[in-house]
Write a protein that holds these residues in place. Structure first.
Motif, PDB file in Angstrom:
ATOM      1  N   LEU A  25      62.218  96.506  48.283  1.00 43.04           N
ATOM      2  CA  LEU A  25      63.447  96.451  48.491  1.00 43.04           C
ATOM      3  C   LEU A  25      63.496  96.571  49.818  1.00 43.04           C
ATOM      4  CD1 LEU A  25      66.531  96.906  47.676  1.00 43.04           C
ATOM      5  CD2 LEU A  25      66.355  98.929  47.293  1.00 43.04           C
ATOM      6  N   ALA A  26      63.111  98.156  50.813  1.00 39.86           N
ATOM      7  CA  ALA A  26      63.447  98.367  52.724  1.00 39.86           C
ATOM      8  C   ALA A  26      63.059  96.564  53.000  1.00 39.86           C
ATOM      9  CB  ALA A  26      62.275  99.713  52.625  1.00 39.86           C
ATOM     10  N   SER A  27      61.906  96.254  52.401  1.00 35.78           N
ATOM     11  CA  SER A  27      61.138  94.693  53.351  1.00 35.78           C
ATOM     12  C   SER A  27      62.243  93.643  53.182  1.00 35.78           C
ATOM     13  CB  SER A  27      59.930  93.926  53.224  1.00 35.78           C
ATOM     14  OG  SER A  27      59.105  95.648  53.152  1.00 35.78           O
ATOM     15  N   ALA A  28      62.375  93.113  52.072  1.00 31.32           N
ATOM     16  CA  ALA A  28      63.819  92.655  51.525  1.00 31.32           C
ATOM     17  C   ALA A  28      64.994  92.251  52.638  1.00 31.32           C
ATOM     18  CB  ALA A  28      63.169  91.797  50.394  1.00 31.32           C
ATOM     19  N   LEU A  29      65.649  93.909  52.916  1.00 26.92           N
ATOM     20  CA  LEU A  29      66.342  94.594  53.678  1.00 26.92           C
ATOM     21  C   LEU A  29      66.355  94.063  55.235  1.00 26.92           C
ATOM     22  CD1 LEU A  29      67.888  97.232  51.626  1.00 26.92           C
ATOM     23  CD2 LEU A  29      68.512  94.994  51.578  1.00 26.92           C
ATOM     24  N   GLY A  30      64.812  93.927  55.697  1.00 29.81           N
ATOM     25  CA  GLY A  30      64.498  93.694  57.178  1.00 29.81           C
ATOM     26  C   GLY A  30      64.201  94.464  57.334  1.00 29.81           C
ATOM     27  N   SER A  31      64.241  96.000  57.049  1.00 32.11           N
ATOM     28  CA  SER A  31      63.932  96.885  57.277  1.00 32.11           C
ATOM     29  C   SER A  31      62.746  98.322  56.425  1.00 32.11           C
ATOM     30  CB  SER A  31      65.653  98.244  57.019  1.00 32.11           C
ATOM     31  OG  SER A  31      66.342  98.118  57.965  1.00 32.11           O
ATOM     32  N   PRO A  32      61.323  97.149  57.141  1.00 28.08           N
ATOM     33  CA  PRO A  32      60.587  97.700  56.077  1.00 28.08           C
ATOM     34  C   PRO A  32      59.707  98.912  56.549  1.00 28.08           C
ATOM     35  CG  PRO A  32      59.553  96.271  57.850  1.00 28.08           C
ATOM     36  CD  PRO A  32      61.235  96.034  58.075  1.00 28.08           C
ATOM     37  N   SER A  33      59.324 100.502  55.623  1.00 31.80           N
ATOM     38  CA  SER A  33      58.682 101.162  56.108  1.00 31.80           C
ATOM     39  C   SER A  33      57.457 101.306  56.808  1.00 31.80           C
ATOM     40  CB  SER A  33      58.907 102.407  55.094  1.00 31.80           C
ATOM     41  OG  SER A  33      58.244 102.085  54.112  1.00 31.80           O
ATOM     42  N   VAL A  34      57.595 102.003  57.144  1.00 28.20           N
ATOM     43  CA  VAL A  34      55.872 101.655  58.829  1.00 28.20           C
ATOM     44  C   VAL A  34      55.349 103.019  58.366  1.00 28.20           C
ATOM     45  CG1 VAL A  34      56.780  99.711  60.033  1.00 28.20           C
ATOM     46  CG2 VAL A  34      56.667 102.536  60.598  1.00 28.20           C
ATOM     47  N   PRO A  86      64.081  92.704  44.812  1.00 25.90           N
ATOM     48  CA  PRO A  86      63.786  91.688  45.718  1.00 25.90           C
ATOM     49  C   PRO A  86      64.291  90.164  45.874  1.00 25.90           C
ATOM     50  CG  PRO A  86      62.702  93.575  45.237  1.00 25.90           C
ATOM     51  CD  PRO A  86      62.809  93.132  44.111  1.00 25.90           C
ATOM     52  N   GLU A  87      64.106  89.393  44.543  1.00 28.37           N
ATOM     53  CA  GLU A  87      64.288  88.563  45.031  1.00 28.37           C
ATOM     54  C   GLU A  87      65.698  87.551  45.377  1.00 28.37           C
ATOM     55  OE1 GLU A  87      62.112  86.515  44.394  1.00 28.37           O
ATOM     56  OE2 GLU A  87      60.943  87.646  43.770  1.00 28.37           O
ATOM     57  N   GLN A  88      67.034  88.741  45.429  1.00 24.86           N
ATOM     58  CA  GLN A  88      67.709  88.266  45.705  1.00 24.86           C
ATOM     59  C   GLN A  88      68.296  88.273  47.586  1.00 24.86           C
ATOM     60  OE1 GLN A  88      71.334  90.667  43.112  1.00 24.86           O
ATOM     61  NE2 GLN A  88      69.895  91.633  43.753  1.00 24.86           N
ATOM     62  N   SER A  89      69.271  87.035  47.300  1.00 28.23           N
ATOM     63  CA  SER A  89      69.111  87.437  49.374  1.00 28.23           C
ATOM     64  C   SER A  89      69.952  88.407  50.285  1.00 28.23           C
ATOM     65  CB  SER A  89      70.536  87.007  50.059  1.00 28.23           C
ATOM     66  OG  SER A  89      71.469  86.827  48.935  1.00 28.23           O
ATOM     67  N   ALA A  90      69.743  89.216  50.759  1.00 23.88           N
ATOM     68  CA  ALA A  90      69.894  89.915  51.789  1.00 23.88           C
ATOM     69  C   ALA A  90      70.653  90.865  51.989  1.00 23.88           C
ATOM     70  CB  ALA A  90      68.896  89.842  53.733  1.00 23.88           C
ATOM     71  N   GLU A  91      72.107  89.890  51.517  1.00 28.61           N
ATOM     72  CA  GLU A  91      73.400  90.191  51.890  1.00 28.61           C
ATOM     73  C   GLU A  91      73.796  90.579  50.498  1.00 28.61           C
ATOM     74  OE1 GLU A  91      71.998  87.333  52.404  1.00 28.61           O
ATOM     75  OE2 GLU A  91      72.313  86.894  54.642  1.00 28.61           O
ATOM     76  N   GLU A  92      73.084  90.455  49.317  1.00 21.94           N
ATOM     77  CA  GLU A  92      73.403  90.775  48.042  1.00 21.94           C
ATOM     78  C   GLU A  92      72.880  92.460  47.573  1.00 21.94           C
ATOM     79  OE1 GLU A  92      73.758  87.021  45.398  1.00 21.94           O
ATOM     80  OE2 GLU A  92      71.435  87.686  45.857  1.00 21.94           O
TER      81      GLU A  92
END
Length: 354
Positions: A6-15, A226-232
């Motif tokens: 989920l974090a990767s799909a939002l553009g803020s992946p955990s590192v 995670p298949e949804q768009s980042a906005e959703e």
């Protein structure tokens, strides 16, 4: 849901995560401890926890096969193996990576301790194997405390399994912590009493909001796929209240996403819970600066009064310094109050007031 995906799909992946070198070292040490059917591990259990029992080298030792399909199947196979081992008097039984189930907020969570040992008297012991060293018989207290909290959860899960048996076997509250000795790869062990950690965990689990209550409070149709768009996805995550704090970075995959939201909102919680507690009803950086300037805030509020006093002292100090050999403090000779609060963003989210 998988918060990492989920974090990767939002553009803020955990590192964050454990070093691969530490994982390899830990796995190699665990394999060494459990070699030869767990002979060394059972010897340590006998030495540290059950000297009155017959030594494992002289008694019958069993290592049942716990393989099954899926976590539910493995948990059922583990429960059956524990029941059979408890009914076998006079034998030591080693369960390698058993699967336990524990209800958390109304949903089953599957747990996998390093090992569980069934003693000849039918009692059960949790074994935790860690790769941090024991130097001169003692280890880092912080790491030992974390291991004790982890083992306490396994003890709770084992107690749930034991409660379904008649008579219920005893689950020992002293677990065995196995670590490398000094700077070698030789195993040594220590008995750790986890009664306090077990009681705290039990209370925390009882007070958790149940998942169905959280689900009932969500808007109709909200989805975290995670298949949804980042906005959703962002809108779905926004539907679940969250308060970011710097310690989230070491525990939650969504911490970077929540930190960005916290920065955009100007929330003071990103500076740490102690700072937030000191500021009382002031919840944003803008409110803090306005209160320090005297533009907003109740003068009778202790937090507002302290901020204004600190601002006056700072202004006086900079004015005094500006009158000395160093020249004026700024272009106009009067420093701007807001410039005196510097927010440093780093690993610890440090805040400094000067």
């Amino acid at each position: 849901m998988d918060k990492g995906s989920l974090a990767s799909a939002l553009g803020s992946p955990s590192v964050f995560g454990q070093s691969q070198f530490a994982l390899v070292r830990g796995n190699a040490f665990e394999a060494k401890v459990k070699a030869d059917g767990g002979a060394e591990l059972l010897r340590l259990v006998h030495e540290k926890l059950d000297r009155g029992a017959e030594p494992p080298v002289e008694a019958r030792v069993e290592v049942p096969d716990l393989s099954a399909t899926g976590p539910e199947g493995r948990a059922a196979r583990t429960a059956l193996a524990l029941r059979e081992a408890t009914g076998t008097a006079g034998a030591w039984t080693l369960l390698d990576h058993p699967m336990l189930a524990l209800e958390v907020a109304g949903s089953p969570a599957f747990l996998e301790p390093d090992a569980v040992v069934v003693h000849p008297d039918g009692s059960w012991t949790v074994v935790e194997i860690k790769s941090f060293p024991m130097l001169d018989g003692s280890a880092d207290p912080a790491k030992v405390g974390a291991a004790a909290r982890q083992a306490a959860v396994y003890v709770l899960a084992l107690e749930r399994v034991a409660a379904r048996l008649d008579p219920a076997p005893r689950v020992r509250h002293r677990v065995l912590l196995v670590c490398p000795k000094d700077f070698s790869n030789l195993p040594t062990a220590s008995a750790v009493d986890v009664r306090k950690q077990r009681a705290v965990t039990d209370r925390q689990l009882a007070r958790l909001t149940r998942i169905e209550e959280i689900a009932d409070a969500l808007p109709e149709g909200v989805c975290f796929s995670p298949e949804q768009s980042a906005e959703e996805l962002a809108a779905a995550v926004e539907a679940v209240p969250a308060t970011y704090a710097p310690e989230c970075l070491s525990a939650c995959e969504l911490a970077f996403h929540c930190r960005a939201r916290s920065r955009d909102a100007g929330a003071v919680t990103r500076l740490g819970r102690p700072v937030r507690a000191e500021l009382g009803g002031l919840s944003t950086v803008e409110e803090v600066l306005a209160a320090a300037r005297g533009e907003a805030g109740d003068p009778d509020d202790p937090a507002v009064a302290a901020l204004r006093r600190a601002a006056r002292l700072r202004a006086e100090a900079l004015a005094t310094a500006g009158a000395g050999p160093g020249g004026p403090a700024g272009a106009g000779g009067t420093p701007e109050i807001g410039a005196g609060i510097r927010i440093g963003v780093g690993a610890g989210e440090v805040s400094e007031c000067r």
